[in-house]
Write a protein that holds these residues in place. Structure first.
Motif, PDB file in Angstrom:
ATOM      1  N   ALA A 192      -3.036  12.038  14.438  1.00 31.86           N
ATOM      2  CA  ALA A 192      -1.659  12.190  13.957  1.00 31.86           C
ATOM      3  C   ALA A 192      -1.112  10.864  13.444  1.00 31.86           C
ATOM      4  N   MET A 193      -1.430   9.748  14.139  1.00 31.94           N
ATOM      5  CA  MET A 193      -0.933   8.439  13.706  1.00 31.94           C
ATOM      6  C   MET A 193      -1.541   8.036  12.372  1.00 31.94           C
ATOM      7  N   LYS A 194      -2.844   8.305  12.223  1.00 38.39           N
ATOM      8  CA  LYS A 194      -3.489   8.001  10.930  1.00 38.39           C
ATOM      9  C   LYS A 194      -2.822   8.783   9.812  1.00 38.39           C
ATOM     10  N   GLU A 249      -5.986  28.668   7.186  1.00 40.49           N
ATOM     11  CA  GLU A 249      -6.101  27.203   7.350  1.00 40.49           C
ATOM     12  C   GLU A 249      -5.011  26.641   8.267  1.00 40.49           C
ATOM     13  N   LYS A 250      -3.965  27.445   8.552  1.00 39.03           N
ATOM     14  CA  LYS A 250      -2.912  27.020   9.478  1.00 39.03           C
ATOM     15  C   LYS A 250      -2.954  27.797  10.797  1.00 39.03           C
ATOM     16  N   ASP A 251      -3.961  28.647  10.927  1.00 38.58           N
ATOM     17  CA  ASP A 251      -4.030  29.560  12.063  1.00 38.58           C
ATOM     18  C   ASP A 251      -4.676  28.839  13.253  1.00 38.58           C
ATOM     19  N   ILE A 252      -3.964  27.840  13.803  1.00 42.10           N
ATOM     20  CA  ILE A 252      -4.561  26.911  14.763  1.00 42.10           C
ATOM     21  C   ILE A 252      -4.768  27.535  16.147  1.00 42.10           C
ATOM     22  N   HIS A 300      -5.920  20.898  17.135  1.00 41.80           N
ATOM     23  CA  HIS A 300      -6.116  21.818  16.005  1.00 41.80           C
ATOM     24  C   HIS A 300      -5.085  21.546  14.907  1.00 41.80           C
ATOM     25  N   THR A 301      -3.837  21.295  15.317  1.00 38.09           N
ATOM     26  CA  THR A 301      -2.787  21.028  14.324  1.00 38.09           C
ATOM     27  C   THR A 301      -3.128  19.757  13.532  1.00 38.09           C
ATOM     28  N   ALA A 302      -3.583  18.724  14.256  1.00 35.27           N
ATOM     29  CA  ALA A 302      -3.957  17.475  13.575  1.00 35.27           C
ATOM     30  C   ALA A 302      -5.163  17.705  12.657  1.00 35.27           C
ATOM     31  N   GLU A 303      -6.134  18.486  13.137  1.00 39.73           N
ATOM     32  CA  GLU A 303      -7.317  18.787  12.323  1.00 39.73           C
ATOM     33  C   GLU A 303      -6.925  19.583  11.079  1.00 39.73           C
TER      34      GLU A 303
END
Lengths: 291, 291
Positions: B23-25, B116-119, B273-276
């Motif tokens: 997330a920071m990156k 693609e957003k279905d985390i 998953h959200t970050a990925e």
């Protein structure tokens, strides 16, 4: 020899008749079912198989459109054809026949088959819908196994069914169908260790691994019902399953033969699925009551 | 008491750090990940859970947008919101939180979550893609089980993992993940007969049935690794799993506690998953070389 042979032929005949019956009703309503088979290979046994589907469709009163793109077809062309057929109201069912040209993957292509026409359950969305209990066509081979068990009154609820093979066309969808029927299912495969750990105590063993002679009499018991999904073509052109018939027949309670077992029922189910798809599509064309 | 307790907390901390790192990156690249949680209930424990996700997201540097539609939300409104969030480039992950208002089904709604957003792997298409080996997010709970096994170096390849429960959110996707890891998997459930037939000889037992006290010491052996996915809220508000901890601890080799086991890891995985998802989406926004 002690095992009963569970022939697929009488069941295939019944299913073929159901498909024919539905096709005739639809034809009377002006909506004759049509199956499209997309082929892109010069493999002779594939063409032989496609012609056998065509003949069976003809007998069932179902139209069969062979779209032969030849072994040089590109992924782009194949995708376009599948999209066109999905949008074409005169086509009710679509099969993408393997093998495909070298370098062309089935995975991306099958996503272009509209789920309501995906009569061989090839689109991952069909598999996902099956998993969550939404309406979807299962791959015909997977359904053929369940239909054979039903036909011969072999119960699976509360029993252990061992499925050998974890493919997306047989092992996985079949596991979903059997779970739906309240079986306890075990899936094993080439890397899961000795088969007999699971097969010896199983009530039903389904072999769908694509390996000649994989299951022998040493793996099963006198209570075992064995369903052979394998279709291996030997060098002399003959067709054998994954089961060592001679040894399994001497031990098990029952066995489906190859040929004349699961495969026979599969072809009939492709036609029944096409008729069912056509029925659904004819329903959705009837205008509903206005809002 | 002989069993080792397999806490989820150290692993959850590691995953939380990985999520934070990514997330920071992304934030440095001007693309801070954002998770949207859609809620339509006044159930207090659900709101408590959603706030716990919000706090965890905050600690991981992930934005969390709670879309609270209230207990009167209609299916139509929920569908619109999910479509809007799927199309919104400022949102990277979407969760549709249950329970939903009476009469509103999750099945049709989750299909509106862009894969693609279905985390949390709720869309049947995600499950289908998982089954055929295409990129997709598994439900976080199912992945949490696999991550715990990995974290504690518990091998599954060539071993028998028994999964109790056949739900589309845990049992089925978990079976797919474990097959991918070369386990032989057995799925049993409320209608598959006596559990001990399968659990006694299993190497790993995963309980995901939603029934307090379902698995006891009588079902397992001294070799058994037991993973408890159950989250049952008792009348006094306390949280317990599906495992009768006291008796299983006296027999099995290892057990995940509830709370502090699978659930802890699940929340961390929703963030990872959200970050990925945000990483993938930022990649697909970078223009490729001109054809």
């Amino acid at each position: 020899m002690s095992a009963t042979l569970l022939s697929g032929k009488p069941l295939a005949a019944v299913i073929q008749l159901r498909a024919r019956d539905e096709a005739m009703k639809l034809e009377n309503e002006g909506a004759r079912p049509v199956l499209a088979v997309v082929v892109a290979t010069d493999d002779e046994s594939t063409h032989w198989y496609v012609r056998s589907i065509e003949r069976a469709a003809d007998r069932a009163g179902i139209g069969c459109r062979i779209v032969d793109l030849g072994p040089g077809a590109t992924e782009h062309v194949l995708a376009s054809v599948l999209k066109d057929l999905s949008a074409d109201p005169s086509v009710n069912g679509i099969i993408l026949q393997t093998p495909l040209p070298a370098g062309v993957g089935t995975d991306a292509l099958v996503s272009h088959i509209a789920p309501e026409k995906d009569i061989d359950g090839a689109n991952p969305l069909s598999l996902g819908r099956l998993a969550v209990g939404q309406p979807a066509f299962a791959p015909a081979t997977a359904r053929a196994v369940v239909e054979i068990l039903d036909h011969y009154d072999i119960p699976v609820a509360g029993r252990n069914v061992v499925v050998i093979g974890r493919s997306a066309v047989v092992g996985k969808p079949l596991s979903l169908l059997l779970l739906e029927r309240d079986a306890a299912i075990t899936v094993c495969h080439s890397k899961s260790g000795p088969l007999e750990r699971y097969t010896e105590t199983a009530d039903v063993v389904v072999v769908a691994a694509g390996r000649t002679g994989l299951l022998t009499g040493a793996h099963v018991s006198s209570r075992s019902i064995v369903i052979d999904v394998g279709t291996n073509v030997l060098a002399d052109g003959s067709l054998v399953g994954d089961v060592d018939e001679a040894s399994v027949l001497g031990v098990a309670a029952a066995l489906t033969p190859v040929p004349g077992g699961v495969g026979t029922v599969t072809t009939a189910l492709l036609l029944l699925h096409t008729a069912e798809a056509a029925r659904e599509q004819s329903r959705s064309l009837i205008p509903g009551p206005v809002g």
